[in-house]
Design an enzyme around this catalytic site. Structure first.
Site, PDB file in Angstrom:
ATOM      1  N   SER A   1     -75.136 -51.067  60.736  1.00  0.00           N
ATOM      2  CA  SER A   1     -75.397 -49.716  61.219  1.00  0.00           C
ATOM      3  C   SER A   1     -76.863 -49.373  61.011  1.00  0.00           C
ATOM      4  CB  SER A   1     -74.506 -48.735  60.456  1.00  0.00           C
ATOM      5  OG  SER A   1     -74.797 -47.407  60.836  1.00  0.00           O
TER       6      SER A   1
ATOM      7  N   GLY B   1     -79.325 -47.076  52.353  1.00  0.00           N
ATOM      8  CA  GLY B   1     -80.504 -47.740  52.912  1.00  0.00           C
ATOM      9  C   GLY B   1     -80.413 -48.014  54.394  1.00  0.00           C
ATOM     10  N   GLU B   2     -81.553 -48.355  54.956  1.00  0.00           N
ATOM     11  CA  GLU B   2     -81.635 -48.695  56.375  1.00  0.00           C
ATOM     12  C   GLU B   2     -81.837 -50.212  56.471  1.00  0.00           C
ATOM     13  OE1 GLU B   2     -81.251 -47.582  59.548  1.00  0.00           O
ATOM     14  OE2 GLU B   2     -81.890 -49.625  59.960  1.00  0.00           O
TER      15      GLU B   2
ATOM     16  N   GLU C   1     -74.871 -48.729  45.341  1.00  0.00           N
ATOM     17  CA  GLU C   1     -73.424 -48.575  45.386  1.00  0.00           C
ATOM     18  C   GLU C   1     -72.825 -49.362  46.543  1.00  0.00           C
ATOM     19  OE1 GLU C   1     -73.629 -44.055  43.519  1.00  0.00           O
ATOM     20  OE2 GLU C   1     -72.874 -44.302  45.543  1.00  0.00           O
TER      21      GLU C   1
ATOM     22  N   CYS D   1     -77.651 -36.460  54.793  1.00  0.00           N
ATOM     23  CA  CYS D   1     -77.241 -37.649  54.039  1.00  0.00           C
ATOM     24  C   CYS D   1     -77.757 -37.593  52.606  1.00  0.00           C
ATOM     25  CB  CYS D   1     -77.765 -38.906  54.734  1.00  0.00           C
ATOM     26  SG  CYS D   1     -77.348 -40.424  53.874  1.00  0.00           S
TER      27      CYS D   1
ATOM     28  N   SER E   1     -76.710 -45.062  64.642  1.00  0.00           N
ATOM     29  CA  SER E   1     -76.554 -43.701  64.134  1.00  0.00           C
ATOM     30  C   SER E   1     -77.297 -42.758  65.074  1.00  0.00           C
ATOM     31  CB  SER E   1     -77.134 -43.599  62.716  1.00  0.00           C
ATOM     32  OG  SER E   1     -76.243 -44.203  61.808  1.00  0.00           O
ATOM     33  N   LEU E   2     -76.540 -42.089  65.922  1.00  0.00           N
ATOM     34  CA  LEU E   2     -77.137 -41.241  66.945  1.00  0.00           C
ATOM     35  C   LEU E   2     -77.213 -39.789  66.467  1.00  0.00           C
ATOM     36  CD1 LEU E   2     -78.217 -41.951  69.711  1.00  0.00           C
ATOM     37  CD2 LEU E   2     -76.022 -41.272  70.688  1.00  0.00           C
ATOM     38  N   HIS E   3     -76.040 -39.208  66.223  1.00  0.00           N
ATOM     39  CA  HIS E   3     -75.908 -37.895  65.582  1.00  0.00           C
ATOM     40  C   HIS E   3     -76.423 -36.694  66.369  1.00  0.00           C
ATOM     41  CE1 HIS E   3     -74.661 -40.363  62.365  1.00  0.00           C
ATOM     42  NE2 HIS E   3     -75.836 -40.632  61.860  1.00  0.00           N
TER      43      HIS E   3
ATOM     44  N   CYS F   1     -68.931 -41.800  53.701  1.00  0.00           N
ATOM     45  CA  CYS F   1     -70.213 -41.960  54.389  1.00  0.00           C
ATOM     46  C   CYS F   1     -71.186 -40.877  53.998  1.00  0.00           C
ATOM     47  CB  CYS F   1     -70.018 -41.808  55.891  1.00  0.00           C
ATOM     48  SG  CYS F   1     -69.570 -43.297  56.681  1.00  0.00           S
TER      49      CYS F   1
ATOM     50  N   CYS G   1     -83.002 -44.559  50.120  1.00  0.00           N
ATOM     51  CA  CYS G   1     -83.315 -44.689  51.545  1.00  0.00           C
ATOM     52  C   CYS G   1     -84.514 -43.805  51.863  1.00  0.00           C
ATOM     53  CB  CYS G   1     -82.120 -44.264  52.393  1.00  0.00           C
ATOM     54  SG  CYS G   1     -82.401 -44.472  54.166  1.00  0.00           S
TER      55      CYS G   1
ATOM     56  N   ASN H   1     -69.113 -35.317  55.796  1.00  0.00           N
ATOM     57  CA  ASN H   1     -68.577 -35.330  54.438  1.00  0.00           C
ATOM     58  C   ASN H   1     -69.494 -34.431  53.625  1.00  0.00           C
ATOM     59  OD1 ASN H   1     -66.440 -37.295  54.778  1.00  0.00           O
ATOM     60  ND2 ASN H   1     -68.085 -38.750  55.145  1.00  0.00           N
TER      61      ASN H   1
ATOM     62  N   CYS I   1     -68.201 -52.055  52.146  1.00  0.00           N
ATOM     63  CA  CYS I   1     -69.382 -51.376  52.675  1.00  0.00           C
ATOM     64  C   CYS I   1     -70.537 -51.644  51.709  1.00  0.00           C
ATOM     65  CB  CYS I   1     -69.085 -49.883  52.783  1.00  0.00           C
ATOM     66  SG  CYS I   1     -70.503 -48.899  53.280  1.00  0.00           S
TER      67      CYS I   1
HETATM   68  N1  SAH Z   1     -79.282 -46.288  57.583  1.00  0.00           N
HETATM   69  C1  SAH Z   1     -78.163 -46.801  58.325  1.00  0.00           C
HETATM   70  C2  SAH Z   1     -77.031 -47.187  57.411  1.00  0.00           C
HETATM   71  C3  SAH Z   1     -76.315 -46.013  56.754  1.00  0.00           C
HETATM   72  S1  SAH Z   1     -74.739 -45.993  57.444  1.00  0.00           S
HETATM   73  C4  SAH Z   1     -77.752 -45.796  59.376  1.00  0.00           C
HETATM   74  O1  SAH Z   1     -78.228 -44.684  59.321  1.00  0.00           O
HETATM   75  O2  SAH Z   1     -76.996 -46.145  60.266  1.00  0.00           O
HETATM   76  C5  SAH Z   1     -74.081 -44.541  56.943  1.00  0.00           C
HETATM   77  C6  SAH Z   1     -73.552 -43.708  58.116  1.00  0.00           C
HETATM   78  O3  SAH Z   1     -73.026 -42.496  57.571  1.00  0.00           O
HETATM   79  C7  SAH Z   1     -74.664 -43.320  59.065  1.00  0.00           C
HETATM   80  O4  SAH Z   1     -74.197 -43.190  60.368  1.00  0.00           O
HETATM   81  C8  SAH Z   1     -75.026 -41.984  58.490  1.00  0.00           C
HETATM   82  O5  SAH Z   1     -75.752 -41.207  59.386  1.00  0.00           O
HETATM   83  C9  SAH Z   1     -73.676 -41.409  58.182  1.00  0.00           C
HETATM   84  N2  SAH Z   1     -73.743 -40.283  57.257  1.00  0.00           N
HETATM   85  C10 SAH Z   1     -74.755 -39.968  56.429  1.00  0.00           C
HETATM   86  N3  SAH Z   1     -74.474 -38.850  55.738  1.00  0.00           N
HETATM   87  C11 SAH Z   1     -73.249 -38.456  56.113  1.00  0.00           C
HETATM   88  C12 SAH Z   1     -72.396 -37.378  55.715  1.00  0.00           C
HETATM   89  N4  SAH Z   1     -72.754 -36.521  54.777  1.00  0.00           N
HETATM   90  N5  SAH Z   1     -71.200 -37.295  56.308  1.00  0.00           N
HETATM   91  C13 SAH Z   1     -70.809 -38.194  57.228  1.00  0.00           C
HETATM   92  N6  SAH Z   1     -71.566 -39.230  57.623  1.00  0.00           N
HETATM   93  C14 SAH Z   1     -72.779 -39.362  57.083  1.00  0.00           C
END
Ligand code: SAH
Length: 352
Positions: A194, A162-163, A93, A120, A217-219, A336, A113, A293, A106
């Site tokens: 990203s 994907g990464e 997608e 995610c 992507s830290l989180h 996202c 992934c 989301n 995007c």
């Molecule tokens: N694999 C890469 C590219 C994906 S980018 C990465 O992880 O950076 C997609 C971004 O959306 C990432 O920061 C991911 O962690 C974030 N994401 C994934 N699931 C999400 C969700 N349910 N709500 C909000 N952000 C989310």
């Protein structure tokens, strides 16, 4: 039937070699490059600055192909989600995001992934395979071709399925063509990759002559919390990823973006904000907060508006630049982390 090879996705040096092997001067490769990526022409017959005889010879063994759009879903906010069906039945997608003064595509770099971040949907749905350069780049050309005309240029974010750094060669090859002034001519500052921080690949990316902006992507604000959300933390730890990201040479003196998805009661408290700020103090960085989301399959809840405001407040107090990402296309599951193919064939097992 003869299988023709796809010219779309080939880089400039490969195109030069190809034409030279056909007895043509190397600059024909540059002409072909401009037709493919600047003009986005799919008919060899239209490439009239090359002789008809040469075009006919090319057509015997080659073709120009983008991935086919099998479905489009339009959100009430103007966002469009594209589903591409690939030759082997895999699908990916992409998302078109119109905004007032810019428009963004995007793109995905893998079908599915393998990372399995807990929040995610793409990861929850599993992994199928790496995309090839033409499949990555083709998402951009297909979406651009359908977008309404606008006076401003394009932003491209490698933030789909994907990464990207687990598919390094294909991704970087596609990015080179995107950034080439004689190609898609997307400025490097308008291009963001990203990643969770696949360290060996990140080190390699730093040494590329042209590089996109970097988003990490830290989180989570500490290793234990990150490990509970992102299995990759076992392999590439938060402190190593932060150290590498601090060394990333950003184009045009910009900043590294740190993405932080806010999960209610899990990583959204004032203590987390203060801990996050400590990592970022003194670095050229900004935090992009992404309120989760949600989706039925995701075992977390979105943060309250109060928690988001407080988190922003704590980061600002600590002099950390911060923004909150507005969700786009939520009604069509295009936001996202929501890219996930409902009703798609079951993905194959992840490789190792
Ligand atoms: N694999 C890469 C590219 C994906 S980018 C990465 O992880 O950076 C997609 C971004 O959306 C990432 O920061 C991911 O962690 C974030 N994401 C994934 N699931 C999400 C969700 N349910 N709500 C909000 N952000 C989310």
């Amino acid at each position: 039937m003869k299988v023709r090879s796809n010219l779309f996705g080939m880089e400039r040096p490969a195109l030069r070699v190809l034409v030279e092997e056909m007895g043509e001067p190397a600059y024909r490769g540059d002409q072909l490059f401009a037709w493919l990526y600047k003009k986005k022409e799919r008919r060899l017959s239209a490439m009239t600055n090359m002789s008809r005889a040469f075009r006919e010879r090319l057509a015997l063994a080659h073709e120009i192909r983008w991935p086919g759009v099998s479905e489009r879903r339009r959100s009430t906010d103007g966002t469009v989600k594209y589903l591409f069906r690939l030759d082997d039945g895999a699908s990916v997608e992409s998302v078109f995001i119109p905004e007032e003064r810019r428009r963004t595509i995007c793109i995905s770099t893998q079908a599915g992934c393998p990372l399995k971040c807990a929040f995610c949907l793409t990861g929850i749905a599993g992994y199928k395979r790496n995309l090839r350069p033409w499949e990555i780049l083709g998402q951009v050309s297909a979406v651009m071709a359908e977008a309404p005309a606008a006076r401003f240029g394009w932003n491209v974010v490698v933030m789909g399925m994907g990464e990207p750094l687990l598919n390094y060669d294909a991704t970087v090859s596609a990015l080179r063509i995107l950034m080439d002034p004689e190609g898609f001519a997307v400025a490097s500052k308008k291009l963001t990759l990203s990643t969770v921080g696949i360290l060996p690949a990140l080190e390699k990316l730093m040494k590329e002559p042209v590089r996109p902006n970097l988003a990490i992507s830290l989180h989570a604000s500490n290793a234990a919390l990150r490990r509970s959300l992102m299995p990759i933390e076992e392999k590439y730890s938060i402190d190593e990823v932060m150290a590498a990201a601090r060394r990333y040479p950003i184009p045009h003196g910009g900043r590294v973006t740190y993405e932080y998805v806010l999960l209610r009661g899990v990583n959204d408290t004032p203590e987390h904000a203060r801990e996050l700020a400590r990592w970022l103090r003194g670095s050229r960085s900004k935090v992009n907060l992404i309120p989760l989301n949600p989706a039925p399959e995701i075992p977390f809840e979105a943060p309250t508006a109060t928690a988001v405001d407080a988190f922003v407040g704590h980061l600002s107090d600590a002099h950390v630049a911060v923004s909150v990402r507005r969700p786009r296309g939520q009604d069509i599951l295009a936001a996202c982390g929501q890219l996930h193919l409902k009703g798609a064939p079951q993905p194959e097992a992840a490789p190792n």
